[in-house]
Design a protein around this motif. Structure first.
Motif, PDB file in Angstrom:
ATOM      1  N   VAL A   1      32.121 -28.123   9.532  1.00 13.52           N
ATOM      2  CA  VAL A   1      33.409 -28.326  10.211  1.00 13.52           C
ATOM      3  C   VAL A   1      34.412 -27.259   9.765  1.00 13.52           C
ATOM      4  O   VAL A   1      35.090 -26.642  10.580  1.00 13.52           O
ATOM      5  N   ARG A   2      34.479 -27.028   8.460  1.00 12.28           N
ATOM      6  CA  ARG A   2      35.429 -26.024   7.961  1.00 12.28           C
ATOM      7  C   ARG A   2      35.045 -24.625   8.432  1.00 12.28           C
ATOM      8  O   ARG A   2      35.889 -23.835   8.846  1.00 12.28           O
ATOM      9  N   THR A   3      33.750 -24.327   8.384  1.00 14.44           N
ATOM     10  CA  THR A   3      33.282 -23.010   8.805  1.00 14.44           C
ATOM     11  C   THR A   3      33.584 -22.762  10.281  1.00 14.44           C
ATOM     12  O   THR A   3      34.005 -21.673  10.670  1.00 14.44           O
ATOM     13  N   LEU A   4      33.361 -23.777  11.101  1.00 10.41           N
ATOM     14  CA  LEU A   4      33.620 -23.632  12.530  1.00 10.41           C
ATOM     15  C   LEU A   4      35.114 -23.443  12.797  1.00 10.41           C
ATOM     16  O   LEU A   4      35.493 -22.664  13.675  1.00 10.41           O
ATOM     17  N   GLY A   5      35.932 -24.181  12.046  1.00 12.48           N
ATOM     18  CA  GLY A   5      37.381 -24.033  12.208  1.00 12.48           C
ATOM     19  C   GLY A   5      37.878 -24.357  13.601  1.00 12.48           C
ATOM     20  O   GLY A   5      38.838 -23.743  14.088  1.00 12.48           O
ATOM     21  N   ARG A   6      37.218 -25.287  14.257  1.00 15.62           N
ATOM     22  CA  ARG A   6      37.641 -25.617  15.620  1.00 15.62           C
ATOM     23  C   ARG A   6      38.121 -27.061  15.744  1.00 15.62           C
ATOM     24  O   ARG A   6      38.070 -27.648  16.810  1.00 15.62           O
ATOM     25  N   GLY A   7      38.568 -27.596  14.633  1.00 17.50           N
ATOM     26  CA  GLY A   7      39.165 -28.924  14.694  1.00 17.50           C
ATOM     27  C   GLY A   7      38.183 -30.074  14.858  1.00 17.50           C
ATOM     28  O   GLY A   7      38.556 -31.137  15.353  1.00 17.50           O
ATOM     29  N   HIS A   8      36.929 -29.873  14.447  1.00 16.88           N
ATOM     30  CA  HIS A   8      36.018 -31.014  14.465  1.00 16.88           C
ATOM     31  C   HIS A   8      36.446 -32.028  13.410  1.00 16.88           C
ATOM     32  O   HIS A   8      37.084 -31.688  12.421  1.00 16.88           O
ATOM     33  N   GLU A   9      36.059 -33.258  13.648  1.00 14.61           N
ATOM     34  CA  GLU A   9      36.426 -34.322  12.719  1.00 14.61           C
ATOM     35  C   GLU A   9      35.170 -35.092  12.333  1.00 14.61           C
ATOM     36  O   GLU A   9      34.382 -35.473  13.197  1.00 14.61           O
ATOM     37  N   LEU A  10      34.991 -35.284  11.037  1.00 15.12           N
ATOM     38  CA  LEU A  10      33.867 -36.087  10.548  1.00 15.12           C
ATOM     39  C   LEU A  10      34.366 -37.502  10.309  1.00 15.12           C
ATOM     40  O   LEU A  10      35.233 -37.718   9.451  1.00 15.12           O
ATOM     41  N   ARG A  11      33.849 -38.445  11.051  1.00 14.50           N
ATOM     42  CA  ARG A  11      34.259 -39.847  10.877  1.00 14.50           C
ATOM     43  C   ARG A  11      33.170 -40.623  10.150  1.00 14.50           C
ATOM     44  O   ARG A  11      31.996 -40.504  10.506  1.00 14.50           O
ATOM     45  N   THR A  12      33.581 -41.417   9.182  1.00 16.03           N
ATOM     46  CA  THR A  12      32.607 -42.184   8.399  1.00 16.03           C
ATOM     47  C   THR A  12      33.016 -43.648   8.279  1.00 16.03           C
ATOM     48  O   THR A  12      33.418 -44.108   7.209  1.00 16.03           O
ATOM     49  N   PRO A  13      32.891 -44.374   9.375  1.00 20.33           N
ATOM     50  CA  PRO A  13      33.183 -45.809   9.295  1.00 20.33           C
ATOM     51  C   PRO A  13      32.137 -46.518   8.443  1.00 20.33           C
ATOM     52  O   PRO A  13      31.120 -45.916   8.070  1.00 20.33           O
ATOM     53  N   ALA A  14      32.364 -47.783   8.157  1.00 23.51           N
ATOM     54  CA  ALA A  14      31.347 -48.573   7.460  1.00 23.51           C
ATOM     55  C   ALA A  14      30.111 -48.640   8.360  1.00 23.51           C
ATOM     56  O   ALA A  14      30.225 -48.600   9.590  1.00 23.51           O
ATOM     57  N   PRO A  15      28.936 -48.727   7.754  1.00 23.30           N
ATOM     58  CA  PRO A  15      27.699 -48.707   8.546  1.00 23.30           C
ATOM     59  C   PRO A  15      27.688 -49.720   9.692  1.00 23.30           C
ATOM     60  O   PRO A  15      27.230 -49.410  10.790  1.00 23.30           O
ATOM     61  N   GLU A  16      28.223 -50.885   9.434  1.00 23.48           N
ATOM     62  CA  GLU A  16      28.185 -51.914  10.471  1.00 23.48           C
ATOM     63  C   GLU A  16      29.152 -51.634  11.619  1.00 23.48           C
ATOM     64  O   GLU A  16      29.069 -52.279  12.665  1.00 23.48           O
ATOM     65  N   ASP A  17      30.033 -50.676  11.420  1.00 24.23           N
ATOM     66  CA  ASP A  17      31.001 -50.366  12.478  1.00 24.23           C
ATOM     67  C   ASP A  17      30.612 -49.152  13.312  1.00 24.23           C
ATOM     68  O   ASP A  17      31.348 -48.756  14.223  1.00 24.23           O
TER      69      ASP A  17
END
Lengths: 395, 395
Positions: free
Chosen positions: A122-138
């Motif tokens: 994400v940082r390397t791409l620098g295009r505003g991607h977002e890593l989301r990590t909800p709880a597994p059940e969500d």
């Protein structure tokens, strides 16, 4: 066949090995296989080994053998690098396939390296991607049309909790998200069918349940109809259509071949080949049934003999992989005391004792004995010693 | 010391091995070292090997040993992955260090995988970077203030032509460009001093002159004052400041440790350790002098005995690495005839016969004999057979 195949493995005298979910034991045949590749192939053939010993074709050949264990057709799996690198390859390709989306969906229970690699991309791409990590059940509810890639590990490395691969893969497909499964704790542990899941990518390692040795190479699967269209981010020369033409420009190799990167680890691959021999003729449904029988017996034994240790894995064996974990505030010292008595599991902070079940080399005797030893440690407080509390670098 | 150390290597009876620039021969000690790590460490220690056998510390420990051969201080080199991956790591970090520049400068003689990896990174970044590949002799003049990174291989894999490391590194520094050296054909071949060059990154492989075996891991050097500031693109868990804390977020490890990615190839590293033992106490200046003596003897012998083969390497040994190449339109068949008679070099399209000189296991006898055999092949036209013209997959 009949399980277990204990005689195929070198288990030290007096050791009960419940850590095959971290590093599988030595298949006896691997020792001779390694010596043969070192002495006869490297030593005897020298550079000619690339052709004469088939080194160049090994990543695809071994990939096919792993493919048969995870429901992948021939020509859709290739071996090489580390799992971290394979995660990066899959994810980078996935994001390139969905240029208009910006969300990478994983979960808070994923193995850290998967999340770190995603973060770095994400940082390397620098295009505003977002890593989301909800709880597994969500996670299921979080898959929507904004998600570029869903990247999940089927079996949680801490608790053994298992994701619903079919439901999540179907939801990802429906939402137009690329589905990436990390099978690190699945391959060789439980029944896997990447084809049935319809997922786009799957990655995994071979040093856990596949028993290929410390630092054994990883594998990657790309769905066959996709493989010829995927654009690799890591354009290594051995993924080139004609590596030995030494073209100045890159042309992606046919299908899965393009996911190869650099020179393959020939010596480690010899161990992997021997490790896979121990799986020949094994029915994964039988392995799964045996694994459940072993883990249920362990859980029942622990409930009776070690009530202070709380089951931290799903109680329903259908909802977990091939390991169970128990929590205890003194988990670290307890595990050291256990290891000191020849029963090897491992510990994960803050309080988890992990136990892996590999029916290839484990039977009910080992399970009962492990429970007995642990019960003795708990009953007599044998874990409460400074030597067991002192933390080592790697636990 | 006295060269050669032939007795430390397993060279098959009747073979003269002039292909150590592609894959070094088996150090005798590597066989026992591999067997020991397989049987005693993996087999006997199982998961405990990470601490008890020091597996986790090997990448840095082996890196330090390589560092001593390339003028790098302790703690500035780490081992792992493949050279392609290490090139990617260096280049991605370099581009992040120069966010306002868009040019990657390499040359048309660089090894293809370096160019492919750069091309893949450029496409992945999608920010309009440009990979320029002028002729090697034009690189110095092409370094200007628009160049983000200069990425060069010191010794040309085809001809052995050697770049002027000092001049190019100085020019890159002056222009504010990040300097990356690929030492694939330098480490163990010629005198290297990364510190004196002032370069920012250096990468290399260990299966050529270092003799660590097929698929042996690569290495990366980062200048010490830079290492703590470099941001890795490939954020693997073993480059994390505390891998076994299993933090959800990445924190880069101290200095060079952050260039580690995934689980290290423990078995291959055992071979690397044994291979480096053969270098203990070796003076690289002595190696270089011996290499020049051998290659000059070979060139002189060829000039006299094989006038139809044209020297394709610089005639001045100071301007080449530890290999020489000769061109001939029937080069492929000639090399096959030569290999068929136990003299092993290799071929690179369209017309190059390559010969590598590794003074650790080669002396003047081997050189004279190689010339004699080749002279016989040329004199009697022995190369002109269908079997020698049939191309194998890997040449």
């Amino acid at each position: 066949m009949s399980l277990p195949r204990r005689d195929l493995f070198e288990i030290p005298e007096g050791v009960i090995y419940l850590d095959g979910n971290s590093l599988g034991p030595l298949p006896k045949a691997a020792r001779a296989a390694m010596d043969r590749v070192v002495a006869e192939e490297w030593g005897g053939m020298l550079i000619r080994g690339w052709n004469a010993a088939g080194w160049m074709a090994q990543p695809a050949r071994l990939g096919d053998r792993i493919g048969r264990m995870i429901g992948a057709p021939a020509g859709s799996v290739v071996v090489g690098d580390t799992l971290s690198i394979k995660v990066y390859q899959a994810l980078a390709s996935a994001l390139e396939m969905r240029p208009d989306r910006r969300v990478i969906l994983s979960d808070s229970g994923n193995f850290p390296t998967d999340l770190y690699m995603a973060e770095g991309l994400v940082r390397t791409l620098g295009r505003g991607h977002e890593l989301r990590t909800p709880a597994p059940e969500d996670v299921l509810g979080a898959i929507d049309g904004t998600v570029a890639a869903v990247m999940l590990t089927e079996v949680d490395y801490r608790t053994g909790r298992r994701h619903d691969v079919a439901a999540l893969s179907a939801r990802a497909a429906e939402a137009g998200a690329v589905m990436i499964w990390d099978l690190a704790h699945s391959a060789g542990a439980i029944e896997v069918d990447v084809t049935a899941s319809g997922c786009d990518f799957a990655v995994g390692c071979t040093y856990k349940y596949l028993n290929a040795g410390p630092g054994a190479p990883a594998f990657i699967y790309v769905r066959p109809d996709l493989a010829g269209r995927v654009r690799p981010a890591l354009q290594g020369w051995l993924g080139h259509a004609a590596p030995f033409d030494f073209d100045p420009g890159y042309r992606a190799g046919a299908g899965i071949e393009r996911m190869r990167v650099g020179t393959p680890p020939v010596l480690q691959m010899a161990a992997l080949g021997a490790a896979l021999d121990a799986w020949e003729g094994v029915d994964m449904a039988e392995i799964r049934a045996a694994s459940i029988a072993l883990s249920e017996r362990f859980v029942a034994g622990m409930r009776a003999a070690c009530p202070d240790l709380r089951l931290a894995s799903p109680a329903d064996p259908a909802l977990r992989g091939s390991q169970v974990s128990f929590a205890h505030p003194e988990g670290y010292a307890i595990m050291q005391a256990l290891i000191g008595r020849g029963v090897i599991g491992d510990f994960r902070a803050p309080d988890l004792l992990r136990f892996g079940f590999a029916p290839l080399y484990l039977g009910t005797e080992e399970i009962d004995r492990a429970v007995d030893v642990l019960a003795g440690i708990m009953r007599d407080g044998l874990w409460d010693r400074p030597a067991y509390r002192a933390r080592a670098a790697v636990t």
